[in-house]
Design a protein around this motif. Sequence first.
Motif, PDB file in Angstrom:
ATOM      1  N   ALA A 165     -32.831   8.278  85.445  1.00 38.84           N
ATOM      2  CA  ALA A 165     -33.088   7.701  86.765  1.00 38.84           C
ATOM      3  C   ALA A 165     -32.973   6.179  86.724  1.00 38.84           C
ATOM      4  N   TYR A 166     -33.447   5.585  85.635  1.00 43.28           N
ATOM      5  CA  TYR A 166     -33.369   4.135  85.470  1.00 43.28           C
ATOM      6  C   TYR A 166     -31.913   3.680  85.353  1.00 43.28           C
ATOM      7  N   GLU A 167     -31.122   4.389  84.571  1.00 44.36           N
ATOM      8  CA  GLU A 167     -29.701   4.042  84.429  1.00 44.36           C
ATOM      9  C   GLU A 167     -28.971   4.203  85.759  1.00 44.36           C
ATOM     10  N   ASP A 168     -29.310   5.240  86.491  1.00 47.63           N
ATOM     11  CA  ASP A 168     -28.696   5.452  87.808  1.00 47.63           C
ATOM     12  C   ASP A 168     -29.043   4.314  88.760  1.00 47.63           C
ATOM     13  N   GLU A 169     -30.282   3.846  88.684  1.00 47.22           N
ATOM     14  CA  GLU A 169     -30.699   2.751  89.568  1.00 47.22           C
ATOM     15  C   GLU A 169     -30.011   1.451  89.183  1.00 47.22           C
ATOM     16  N   LEU A 170     -29.859   1.195  87.884  1.00 47.25           N
ATOM     17  CA  LEU A 170     -29.127   0.002  87.452  1.00 47.25           C
ATOM     18  C   LEU A 170     -27.685   0.037  87.962  1.00 47.25           C
ATOM     19  N   ALA A 171     -27.071   1.221  87.923  1.00 43.45           N
ATOM     20  CA  ALA A 171     -25.698   1.359  88.408  1.00 43.45           C
ATOM     21  C   ALA A 171     -25.634   1.151  89.918  1.00 43.45           C
ATOM     22  N   ARG A 172     -26.628   1.658  90.633  1.00 40.46           N
ATOM     23  CA  ARG A 172     -26.657   1.489  92.092  1.00 40.46           C
ATOM     24  C   ARG A 172     -26.828   0.018  92.461  1.00 40.46           C
ATOM     25  N   ILE A 173     -27.710  -0.665  91.766  1.00 37.74           N
ATOM     26  CA  ILE A 173     -27.930  -2.083  92.045  1.00 37.74           C
ATOM     27  C   ILE A 173     -26.678  -2.907  91.706  1.00 37.74           C
ATOM     28  N   TRP A 174     -25.985  -2.538  90.630  1.00 37.93           N
ATOM     29  CA  TRP A 174     -24.731  -3.226  90.287  1.00 37.93           C
ATOM     30  C   TRP A 174     -23.731  -3.100  91.430  1.00 37.93           C
ATOM     31  N   LYS A 175     -23.630  -1.914  91.987  1.00 39.47           N
ATOM     32  CA  LYS A 175     -22.723  -1.707  93.129  1.00 39.47           C
ATOM     33  C   LYS A 175     -23.194  -2.493  94.342  1.00 39.47           C
ATOM     34  N   LEU A 176     -24.529  -2.578  94.520  1.00 42.74           N
ATOM     35  CA  LEU A 176     -25.102  -3.279  95.665  1.00 42.74           C
ATOM     36  C   LEU A 176     -24.867  -4.794  95.581  1.00 42.74           C
ATOM     37  N   GLN A 177     -24.514  -5.280  94.405  1.00 41.76           N
ATOM     38  CA  GLN A 177     -24.236  -6.709  94.215  1.00 41.76           C
ATOM     39  C   GLN A 177     -22.747  -7.040  94.324  1.00 41.76           C
ATOM     40  N   GLU A 178     -21.963  -6.098  94.841  1.00 41.07           N
ATOM     41  CA  GLU A 178     -20.505  -6.269  94.910  1.00 41.07           C
ATOM     42  C   GLU A 178     -20.104  -7.522  95.686  1.00 41.07           C
ATOM     43  N   ILE A 220     -20.833  -7.689 107.464  1.00 39.76           N
ATOM     44  CA  ILE A 220     -20.669  -6.452 106.708  1.00 39.76           C
ATOM     45  C   ILE A 220     -21.307  -5.303 107.491  1.00 39.76           C
ATOM     46  N   ILE A 221     -20.513  -4.335 107.893  1.00 40.52           N
ATOM     47  CA  ILE A 221     -21.042  -3.172 108.596  1.00 40.52           C
ATOM     48  C   ILE A 221     -21.967  -2.396 107.662  1.00 40.52           C
ATOM     49  N   LYS A 222     -23.150  -2.048 108.175  1.00 35.37           N
ATOM     50  CA  LYS A 222     -24.186  -1.388 107.363  1.00 35.37           C
ATOM     51  C   LYS A 222     -24.483  -2.208 106.109  1.00 35.37           C
ATOM     52  N   GLY A 223     -24.536  -3.511 106.312  1.00 35.83           N
ATOM     53  CA  GLY A 223     -24.711  -4.432 105.196  1.00 35.83           C
ATOM     54  C   GLY A 223     -26.006  -4.266 104.437  1.00 35.83           C
ATOM     55  N   ILE A 256     -27.188  -6.517  98.292  1.00 34.01           N
ATOM     56  CA  ILE A 256     -28.574  -6.669  97.848  1.00 34.01           C
ATOM     57  C   ILE A 256     -29.280  -7.784  98.611  1.00 34.01           C
ATOM     58  N   SER A 257     -28.534  -8.826  98.985  1.00 36.12           N
ATOM     59  CA  SER A 257     -29.136  -9.944  99.722  1.00 36.12           C
ATOM     60  C   SER A 257     -29.520  -9.521 101.138  1.00 36.12           C
ATOM     61  N   ILE A 258     -28.633  -8.780 101.800  1.00 39.24           N
ATOM     62  CA  ILE A 258     -28.951  -8.299 103.149  1.00 39.24           C
ATOM     63  C   ILE A 258     -30.080  -7.276 103.096  1.00 39.24           C
ATOM     64  N   GLY A 259     -30.044  -6.392 102.099  1.00 42.41           N
ATOM     65  CA  GLY A 259     -31.131  -5.431 101.941  1.00 42.41           C
ATOM     66  C   GLY A 259     -32.473  -6.120 101.768  1.00 42.41           C
ATOM     67  N   ALA A 260     -32.506  -7.187 100.964  1.00 40.70           N
ATOM     68  CA  ALA A 260     -33.741  -7.949 100.768  1.00 40.70           C
ATOM     69  C   ALA A 260     -34.213  -8.567 102.082  1.00 40.70           C
ATOM     70  N   ALA A 261     -33.255  -9.093 102.868  1.00 42.56           N
ATOM     71  CA  ALA A 261     -33.606  -9.685 104.160  1.00 42.56           C
ATOM     72  C   ALA A 261     -34.173  -8.639 105.104  1.00 42.56           C
ATOM     73  N   SER A 262     -33.596  -7.444 105.096  1.00 42.05           N
ATOM     74  CA  SER A 262     -34.087  -6.391 105.973  1.00 42.05           C
ATOM     75  C   SER A 262     -35.506  -5.976 105.598  1.00 42.05           C
ATOM     76  N   ILE A 263     -35.800  -5.992 104.298  1.00 43.37           N
ATOM     77  CA  ILE A 263     -37.134  -5.588 103.837  1.00 43.37           C
ATOM     78  C   ILE A 263     -38.204  -6.592 104.271  1.00 43.37           C
ATOM     79  N   ILE A 264     -37.962  -7.883 104.042  1.00 45.85           N
ATOM     80  CA  ILE A 264     -39.005  -8.846 104.414  1.00 45.85           C
ATOM     81  C   ILE A 264     -39.147  -8.934 105.929  1.00 45.85           C
ATOM     82  N   ALA A 265     -38.044  -8.737 106.658  1.00 46.56           N
ATOM     83  CA  ALA A 265     -38.128  -8.757 108.119  1.00 46.56           C
ATOM     84  C   ALA A 265     -38.959  -7.584 108.629  1.00 46.56           C
ATOM     85  N   LYS A 266     -38.724  -6.396 108.075  1.00 44.12           N
ATOM     86  CA  LYS A 266     -39.450  -5.214 108.551  1.00 44.12           C
ATOM     87  C   LYS A 266     -40.923  -5.278 108.177  1.00 44.12           C
TER      88      LYS A 266
END
Length: 251
Positions: free
Chosen positions: A47-60, A181-184, A189-199
């Motif tokens: 699960a940890y390796e999968d999350e690292l891979a997901r975050i790597w993609k999220l930093q594209e 970015i549609i569905k940014g 990761i930067s937009i996701g972080a912004a959405s989290i603190i805003a919510k």
Amino acid sequence: MESINSIKQILDNTSPDEIQKFIDAYKTDERAGVKALVLKAEKRAKAYEDELARIWKLQEFERKYQDRRYICGVDEVGRGPLAGPVVAGAVILPKDCDILYIDDSKKLSAAKREALAQEILEKAICAKTAFMSPEIIDEVNILQATYMAMKKAIENLKPQPDLLLNDAVKIPGVDIPQVSIIKGDAKSISIGAASIIAKVTRDAMMVEYDKIYPEYDFASNKGYGSAKHIEALKKYGPCPIHRKTFIKNFV
């Protein structure tokens, strides 16, 4: 020989990046209880390796524009509710950002959002939120109020960004280069972080409003048009934080 209970405690206290050491240390233990703990550890490692891979993609997008010094993710929450403000978040993450589990804020539990918001605020180069009131929303319309909140959040950043990654919009009147970015919030990761603190910020505001106007159940519905909210709106009429231009069909 170590007891199975003590080995379980070791596993419980092992960080994800150290889990492979636990597996290597106990994989030859033939006791059924230890085998079960090693299997559990292997699942955690996967699960940890999968999350690292997901975050790597999220930093594209952040990698794509890595020549920019300060990349800022921008997002908003609260465009659709019948009551309360619209809130924008703007976040500049470090290039070596190690925060895991960032995602579209709507996909996360409230507890996970709050924990991540705290980590984002601690680790970000800078992170700001800004909001526009229901009065402003009624005066200029929700889209313009959203742009205003975004601009205010960006203006409050120190240092100022040299690139904006926005969730699906191009903000007028901003001189900084922008990438829409549609569905940014699920792709950057930067937009996701912004959405989290805003919510998290907006949800906390609506919980406080619930204490002032408890009949509308704002702590639960956050101003959105739930059945209980609409029923209360028809029964009691609007309160000061309702958006008059949004509730014409109910009052």
